[in-house]
Design an enzyme around this catalytic site. Sequence first.
Site, PDB file in Angstrom:
ATOM      1  N   GLU A   1     -46.506 -12.972   8.708  1.00 39.00           N
ATOM      2  CA  GLU A   1     -46.168 -14.213   8.006  1.00 39.00           C
ATOM      3  C   GLU A   1     -44.642 -14.336   7.922  1.00 39.00           C
ATOM      4  OE1 GLU A   1     -48.920 -15.240   4.749  1.00 39.00           O
ATOM      5  OE2 GLU A   1     -50.155 -13.563   5.377  1.00 39.00           O
ATOM      6  N   MET A   2     -44.029 -13.985   6.806  1.00 38.24           N
ATOM      7  CA  MET A   2     -42.582 -14.136   6.709  1.00 38.24           C
ATOM      8  C   MET A   2     -41.820 -12.888   7.137  1.00 38.24           C
ATOM      9  SD  MET A   2     -42.681 -16.522   3.277  1.00 38.24           S
ATOM     10  CE  MET A   2     -41.005 -17.159   3.280  1.00 38.24           C
TER      11      MET A   2
END
Lengths: 348, 348
Positions: free
Chosen positions: A129-130
């Site tokens: 994700e991040m």
Amino acid sequence: MIVNTPTMLVRTLCSLIAMAATTVVAADFAALPKTATLETDSPQIIALGKKLFFDPRLSATGTVSCNSCHNLMEGGDDGRATSMGVDGLTGGRNSPTVWNAVFQSSQFWDGRAKDLAEQAKGPFVADVEMGMGVHDQVVGRIQQIPDYVREFDNVFGQGNAVTIDNAVTAIAAFERTLITPNAPLDHYLAGDKNALTDAQVRGMDLFQSTGCTECHFGPALNGWDPGDDEAVFVEFPRNLDSSFVRKYDLDSDRGRAEATQQESDAHQFKTPVLRNITLTAPYMHNGNVASLAEACRVMASTQLDTDLSEDEISDLVAFMESLVGEFPPITLPRLPSRSGTSVVVEFK
Amino acid sequence: MIVNTPTMLVRTLCSLIAMAATTVVAADFAALPKTATLETDSPQIIALGKKLFFDPRLSATGTVSCNSCHNLMEGGDDGRATSMGVDGLTGGRNSPTVWNAVFQSSQFWDGRAKDLAEQAKGPFVADVEMGMGVHDQVVGRIQQIPDYVREFDNVFGQGNAVTIDNAVTAIAAFERTLITPNAPLDHYLAGDKNALTDAQVRGMDLFQSTGCTECHFGPALNGWDPGDDEAVFVEFPRNLDSSFVRKYDLDSDRGRAEATQQESDAHQFKTPVLRNITLTAPYMHNGNVASLAEACRVMASTQLDTDLSEDEISDLVAFMESLVGEFPPITLPRLPSRSGTSVVVEFK
């Protein structure tokens, strides 16, 4: 924590009574609350949370913000089967909508976060994700941006206010404003009988009589009633004989058990919000079901062991069109900058 | 088309006169126009262009919009050395700001697009940007979203109005609204002598006396004057003996020659806008220079064969702080949806 709690049994009885009477039971369908803001949600903390929600610099590559996978310009999701995070990496589950997520009694498909703030911590440090290694890297990025530091200090009190807990507290405060009231269903429930089409009313009755409301009840049609603070989970898929289980690979994800490692949690999932469900294709925890019509066929088969006619599916989808609410106008935030250097790029 | 045109010589003379008089020459510094909207830019076409600008569904993965690399919430760029497009792919050049890009006499670092509309066509079909195979795929996505089709028809006239040319015409109309007037420099030029600090005034004088204004003149400090319609290019780097050339790999990109295949265009680049330059680190066509201070050292050395003191660099950077203007408030668009299916996911 699983289906068939005493509350569920009461609801099932209510459904049966409703079937007999062919009238709407208030407990199954209810107007969406118009606010979910806490007393501590000041305009300042909401404004800060909005900036953090939209800031891609809080990801390893500087390209992924909360809004990347929970796009507020559309359904609060990303329209993909599974989300794409940093470096083009993808995970295994479909991005749930952030619209009305405040009305979930737990967060993530497996309910492993108890609330919005706890949820917001996860994606920062998820590889796909991040992609930040640890939360301290997120804090480090924010600390390099002077106007953010000042804003944290103002909102949370002077001195060293940039912490991951304060960051997600602010994000959650912003997310509590992401509510879409005044859908056609809400107008209908308020007495405007012209707010729904005939097909939508048929779909609404069918939604109840078929048993969908056994899990999908309440204002957000996700098994939550105002005041509930206990997380509720349901088994999915229930009917392993359904041909859809193999077709859409519905049982390889063990749901809540993947978070708790408890065998009793196997295939237990949070019931998702159905508000704005027409805007968040594709469907299911793995995003393998492309259309809402097919999702209705799948759920009828796997959860209720029922085959519905194409006319019935059409009416159900029509009913779900009535769940699209009013989206609050959102002004694009101005993100504070570090003058003359990027926090995404290491200094040379 | 290259430096040392008659106009450039006149400007150099003006600079020399200015140095003697130590006063500001209007031709070097000018207020930013407050509007660049064309007569044909109706509110409706601007609103459509805004939606398209922010819509990630127009990329192959559904994750990259114009705003991904030209983030209007910050400097109109992405804070990265080179941008990250679909599937985590990266290109070779730094994303230029879209703020005030209307004031460029050509678009892209190599000026290969004559205007904003032509520029907007490029990234859709660039493998490492939005990754669509051909423009017809972009058109195909838009055509699957009924409210987009209606909006195109309304804006451009009934019938088959969804074309790539209409799409980029709308995007360009929106981009013509992306102007940041009323920077401290503009207030100073309007007569408010308190609008700049002493360091900023020293930096402004130095910017002129050192010769930066030879290329960086006019309202956007990019060699463009209102009414100019001829693209202008400059050689970069000029001084190949500068140690920075190797350090930052400044000469392997052949600039305009890579687009035209003309040897005479080798190392010719568009002069970039300096408005809001403090917000768009890192710097240079390849993004290899991390800080604005270092970018000033590089440009002084490679373009003007000059070494500046650290005090001078500090004053130049202070001057550039005065180029940050007022950003117009932007309301997040609501993107139209296709009910119950995602245009990003192929039907199963």
